[in-house]
Write an enzyme that holds these catalytic residues in place. Structure first.
Site, short mmCIF file in Angstrom:
data_model
loop_
_atom_site.label_atom_id
_atom_site.label_comp_id
_atom_site.label_asym_id
_atom_site.label_seq_id
_atom_site.Cartn_x
_atom_site.Cartn_y
_atom_site.Cartn_z
N GLU A 1 0.82 -1.21 0.00
CA GLU A 1 0.00 0.00 0.00
C GLU A 1 0.86 1.26 0.00
O GLU A 1 0.53 2.24 -0.66
CB GLU A 1 -0.96 0.00 1.20
CG GLU A 1 -2.10 -0.99 1.05
CD GLU A 1 -2.95 -0.73 -0.19
OE1 GLU A 1 -3.09 0.45 -0.60
OE2 GLU A 1 -3.47 -1.69 -0.77
N TYR B 1 -6.96 6.49 3.92
CA TYR B 1 -7.02 5.44 2.91
C TYR B 1 -6.18 4.24 3.32
O TYR B 1 -6.65 3.09 3.26
CB TYR B 1 -6.54 5.94 1.54
CG TYR B 1 -6.23 4.78 0.63
CD1 TYR B 1 -7.25 4.11 -0.02
CD2 TYR B 1 -4.92 4.28 0.51
CE1 TYR B 1 -6.98 2.99 -0.80
CE2 TYR B 1 -4.65 3.17 -0.27
CZ TYR B 1 -5.69 2.52 -0.92
OH TYR B 1 -5.42 1.41 -1.66
N ASP C 1 -9.83 4.81 -3.13
CA ASP C 1 -8.75 5.37 -3.94
C ASP C 1 -9.35 5.97 -5.20
O ASP C 1 -10.58 6.03 -5.37
CB ASP C 1 -7.69 4.31 -4.24
CG ASP C 1 -8.11 3.32 -5.32
OD1 ASP C 1 -9.34 3.21 -5.60
OD2 ASP C 1 -7.24 2.65 -5.90
N CYS D 1 -13.00 0.07 -15.75
CA CYS D 1 -13.57 1.42 -15.65
C CYS D 1 -12.44 2.44 -15.54
O CYS D 1 -12.34 3.20 -14.59
CB CYS D 1 -14.51 1.48 -14.45
SG CYS D 1 -15.56 2.96 -14.42
N CYS E 1 -16.37 -0.32 -21.43
CA CYS E 1 -17.74 -0.53 -20.93
C CYS E 1 -18.34 -1.85 -21.40
O CYS E 1 -19.14 -2.46 -20.70
CB CYS E 1 -18.63 0.64 -21.35
SG CYS E 1 -18.15 2.21 -20.59
N CYS F 1 -17.70 -4.51 -18.92
CA CYS F 1 -18.02 -4.19 -17.53
C CYS F 1 -19.22 -5.00 -17.03
O CYS F 1 -20.25 -5.06 -17.70
CB CYS F 1 -18.33 -2.70 -17.41
SG CYS F 1 -18.67 -2.19 -15.71
N CYS G 1 -25.16 0.85 -14.81
CA CYS G 1 -24.31 2.03 -14.62
C CYS G 1 -25.08 3.30 -14.98
O CYS G 1 -25.54 3.47 -16.11
CB CYS G 1 -23.06 1.91 -15.48
SG CYS G 1 -21.98 3.36 -15.41
#
Length: 296
Positions: free
Chosen positions: A42, A125, A143, A198, A205, A208, A214
């Site tokens: 991270e 975060y 994020d 995305c 798309c 997705c 969406c």
């Protein structure tokens, strides 16, 4: 029962199912990786893509497999091992966090969210990410990728705000599954969807799993109409000058004379500004006779 409405819960099943099939194999996601491995990843992944992080991450864990191993070394060794990942203050903060873990938690990364937040270099975060990814807890891990997925799918806009907002956090919390383990899987799955499908510039798309739900797609995929989103430049910046100076120091086994630093960047004013900044940030130590070294 699967929710077919426009609510956030309608996204859970298709995104989680997609993730199970399409997730990348990454070392910090392996079952035996452990909380320290997640924490290192991270820190390294902040503003740095996965392909650049992987080699440095693997070297880091081989050298410092526990917080105690890192804490026992000089902070300059963390800066040296950070190599070309960029934003090297992250290396100092990770070193300081390792020392705090040894001093406060017996060398084990804490599983308590508040204790994580109290570690050096761990913000909202990162604390949520470690608690979720390492310990399976229910937290909104927000994020840039997650912000973009939720902005498009739930609010119908092409891009989230340029900087994170309280509204982004509230939206992410509203999208969390109630079950703790499902929420932890959702956190990583929604992030992966933003990273692979995305995407910011050319979203895929057709691939997705939530295209039919969406809000942005259903609205006709309207273009972004907010403030200009300027890409970061690097060539010729103070950041590049700092990187050149640090590279000389990383590659040296002894203190470096000022003349050697002067030779690595042509603009004297910018070079001095960059060097002063490195000293102020604790990344470089000035010594007698105009010599410099990484911090000890």
């Amino acid at each position: 029962m699967l929710d077919h409405s426009g609510s956030p819960s309608a996204l859970h099943y298709p995104v989680l199912t997609w993730y199970d099939v399409n997730k990348r194999v990454l070392p910090w996601r392996e079952p035996g990786a452990g909380a320290w491995a997640v924490m290192v990843s991270e820190f390294m992944l902040q503003q740095t893509p996965v392909n650049r992080v992987l080699p440095a991450y693997q070297r880091w864990l081989e050298r410092w497999p526990t917080p105690a191993d890192l804490a026992a070394e000089a902070p300059g060794e963390a800066v040296r091992a950070w190599d070309r990942l960029g934003y090297p203050r992250r290396a100092l903060r990770l070193h300081a966090a390792a020392q705090a873990i040894v001093e406060r938690h017996g060398g084990e990364v804490p599983d308590d969210h508040a204790a994580l937040l109290a570690l050096p270099g761990v913000g909202t975060y990162t604390a949520a990410a470690i608690a979720s990814f390492a310990f399976g807890q229910r937290h909104a891990v927000v994020d840039t990728n997650v912000r973009r997925v939720l902005a498009r799918s739930l609010t119908g806009v092409a891009q989230p705000s340029i900087s994170p907002t309280a509204a982004d956090q509230r939206l992410a919390v509203s999208a969390l599954p109630d079950d703790e383990s499902t929420a932890a899987r959702w956190a990583v799955a929604s992030m992966e969807l933003g990273a692979l499908v995305c995407t910011a510039r050319t979203p895929h798309c057709a691939d997705c799993p939530i295209q039919s739900r969406c809000a942005w797609v259903l609205a006709g995929s309207p273009p972004y109409d907010g403030p200009p989103r300027k890409g970061q430049t690097y060539e010729g910046t103070d950041r590049q000058a700092r990187g050149r100076l640090l590279a000389v120091l990383r590659n040296a086994s002894a203190p470096v004379p000022k003349q050697a630093l002067d030779a690595c960047w042509p603009d004297a004013v910018q070079r001095e500004r960059a060097l002063d900044g490195l000293v102020a940030d604790g990344l470089v130590e000035p010594l007698a006779h105009s010599n410099y070294r990484l911090p000890t």
